[in-house]
Design a protein around this motif. Structure first.
Motif, PDB file in Angstrom:
ATOM      1  N   LYS A  69       1.201   5.656  14.232  1.00 54.55           N
ATOM      2  CA  LYS A  69       1.655   5.409  12.866  1.00 54.55           C
ATOM      3  C   LYS A  69       0.685   4.477  12.133  1.00 54.55           C
ATOM      4  O   LYS A  69       0.078   3.585  12.728  1.00 54.55           O
ATOM      5  N   ILE A  98       8.987  -0.031  -2.633  1.00 55.34           N
ATOM      6  CA  ILE A  98       8.552   0.374  -1.290  1.00 55.34           C
ATOM      7  C   ILE A  98       9.466   1.459  -0.745  1.00 55.34           C
ATOM      8  O   ILE A  98       9.008   2.448  -0.154  1.00 55.34           O
ATOM      9  N   ALA A 145       8.392   5.218   0.303  1.00 57.27           N
ATOM     10  CA  ALA A 145       8.662   5.803   1.622  1.00 57.27           C
ATOM     11  C   ALA A 145       9.338   7.161   1.483  1.00 57.27           C
ATOM     12  O   ALA A 145       9.009   8.119   2.203  1.00 57.27           O
ATOM     13  N   ARG A 146      10.241   7.274   0.538  1.00 56.67           N
ATOM     14  CA  ARG A 146      10.920   8.550   0.311  1.00 56.67           C
ATOM     15  C   ARG A 146       9.944   9.606  -0.222  1.00 56.67           C
ATOM     16  O   ARG A 146       9.955  10.763   0.192  1.00 56.67           O
ATOM     17  N   ARG A 167       7.361  10.856   2.584  1.00 53.43           N
ATOM     18  CA  ARG A 167       7.920  11.182   3.901  1.00 53.43           C
ATOM     19  C   ARG A 167       7.404  12.503   4.460  1.00 53.43           C
ATOM     20  O   ARG A 167       7.033  12.591   5.641  1.00 53.43           O
ATOM     21  N   TRP A 212       2.933   7.709   8.146  1.00 52.71           N
ATOM     22  CA  TRP A 212       3.042   6.425   7.451  1.00 52.71           C
ATOM     23  C   TRP A 212       4.399   5.806   7.771  1.00 52.71           C
ATOM     24  O   TRP A 212       5.449   6.455   7.646  1.00 52.71           O
ATOM     25  N   TYR A 213       4.377   4.539   8.168  1.00 53.31           N
ATOM     26  CA  TYR A 213       5.612   3.859   8.547  1.00 53.31           C
ATOM     27  C   TYR A 213       5.678   2.514   7.820  1.00 53.31           C
ATOM     28  O   TYR A 213       4.762   1.692   7.917  1.00 53.31           O
ATOM     29  N   PHE A 214       6.759   2.301   7.080  1.00 54.73           N
ATOM     30  CA  PHE A 214       6.923   1.099   6.274  1.00 54.73           C
ATOM     31  C   PHE A 214       7.822   0.090   7.007  1.00 54.73           C
ATOM     32  O   PHE A 214       8.879   0.458   7.517  1.00 54.73           O
ATOM     33  N   ILE A 226      18.079   3.207   1.834  1.00 51.50           N
ATOM     34  CA  ILE A 226      17.243   3.849   2.852  1.00 51.50           C
ATOM     35  C   ILE A 226      17.976   5.021   3.491  1.00 51.50           C
ATOM     36  O   ILE A 226      17.395   6.084   3.732  1.00 51.50           O
ATOM     37  N   LEU A 277      16.396   7.802   5.984  1.00 49.08           N
ATOM     38  CA  LEU A 277      14.935   7.774   6.070  1.00 49.08           C
ATOM     39  C   LEU A 277      14.510   7.210   7.427  1.00 49.08           C
ATOM     40  O   LEU A 277      15.007   6.178   7.863  1.00 49.08           O
ATOM     41  N   ASN A 281      11.180   6.689   8.194  1.00 53.66           N
ATOM     42  CA  ASN A 281       9.811   6.166   8.093  1.00 53.66           C
ATOM     43  C   ASN A 281       9.770   4.767   7.485  1.00 53.66           C
ATOM     44  O   ASN A 281       8.733   4.320   7.006  1.00 53.66           O
ATOM     45  N   ILE A 282      10.900   4.066   7.525  1.00 55.07           N
ATOM     46  CA  ILE A 282      10.957   2.715   6.975  1.00 55.07           C
ATOM     47  C   ILE A 282      11.953   1.906   7.780  1.00 55.07           C
ATOM     48  O   ILE A 282      12.978   2.420   8.235  1.00 55.07           O
TER      49      ILE A 282
END
Length: 266
Positions: free
Chosen positions: A176, A195, A199-200, A203, A209-211, A227, A230, A232-233
């Motif tokens: 990631k 942010i 992320a949305r 995605r 990509w990882y927040f 969130i 989701l 990825n965050i």
């Protein structure tokens, strides 16, 4: 000795800090302890700072009721008091009038304050007023234009990263691109919903990509609802080892809408 709401004392001890609202551990308390100062931390009952400062052996933590008089009385015997802005300035004024203790006001946030005669008096009677930037000083408002400010643009918190901990964080997210943010979860100041929206938006196009948002605050629950599903965050909540997280970030994002100096980025 020193108090936060914050006060130093009479026996070659650091100031006491009257810390009424802030929840972060004060790095200066650790630094003063290393110099041999005894300190007094005056906090509102139930404040998380008691647990977070438990390992500072020269720091006495005093719990008080949520009013300026209680905090001022708890500062008795100190040589000097350091107060973070807010109602703490009234505690400093009372401690000065009752016990003759000098006090220093520190301002870290660029929030205007209502012009009250007692607040203006507290500023005039302070031994020093310290701001971390000119933006913070001028935000106080025109009624305080005669206040003499000292500036200490300090964002250093002596953060260290433990290599093993950094490796463990990166191994958990292997493959990631880690996009990090550090700050109190408060969109009105920090703009963190930007942010979440990012992320949305990325995605599907950028699944690697990882927040990661480090910190807690008043918007934490609403952010978790935003969130939703989701994947990825992540909201880490409060972390004591923040240096390890800085060490694992590939990219740092800082979408603040309002800042005094931006110490998390610096």
């Amino acid at each position: 000795e020193r108090a936060t709401t914050e006060y130093p004392t009479r026996r070659r001890q650091s100031p006491v800090t009257l810390q009424r609202n802030r929840r972060e551990r004060n790095p200066r308390a650790s630094q003063e302890a290393q110099r041999g100062y005894r300190q007094r931390l005056i906090i509102r009952r139930g404040n998380e700072l008691r647990r977070r400062c438990a390992d500072i052996v020269t720091l006495a933590v005093v719990d008080v009721a949520s009013n300026p008089l209680s905090a001022a009385l708890a500062a008795r015997g100190c040589d000097i008091v350091q107060l973070h802005e807010g109602r703490g300035v009234y505690s400093g004024l009372i401690a000065s009038l009752l016990f003759g203790i000098p006090y220093v006001i520190t301002r870290r946030v660029p929030n205007p304050r209502r012009s009250k005669w007692v607040r203006r008096l507290a500023y005039r009677k302070a031994a020093a007023v310290v701001a971390i930037s000119r933006a913070v000083a001028t935000s106080l408002g025109p009624d305080y234009s005669g206040t003499g400010f000292d500036f200490v643009a300090d964002a250093h918190a002596a953060l260290e990263a433990e290599p093993g901990a950094v490796t463990a964080l990166r191994d958990r997210l292997k493959g990631k691109l880690i996009i990090g943010h550090v700050g109190a979860l408060d969109h009105a100041d920090k703009g963190q919903r930007t942010i979440i929206e990012a992320a949305r938006a990325v995605r599907e196009q950028h699944p690697d990509w990882y927040f990661m948002l480090c910190g807690d605050g008043r918007d934490e629950q609403s952010f978790r609802e935003d969130i939703g599903d989701l994947d990825n965050i992540e909201l880490t909540g409060w972390v004591d080892n923040i240096g390890d997280y800085y060490g694992c970030f590939d990219v740092f994002v800082f979408p603040s809408l309002k800042e005094a100096i931006g110490s998390a980025m610096i």
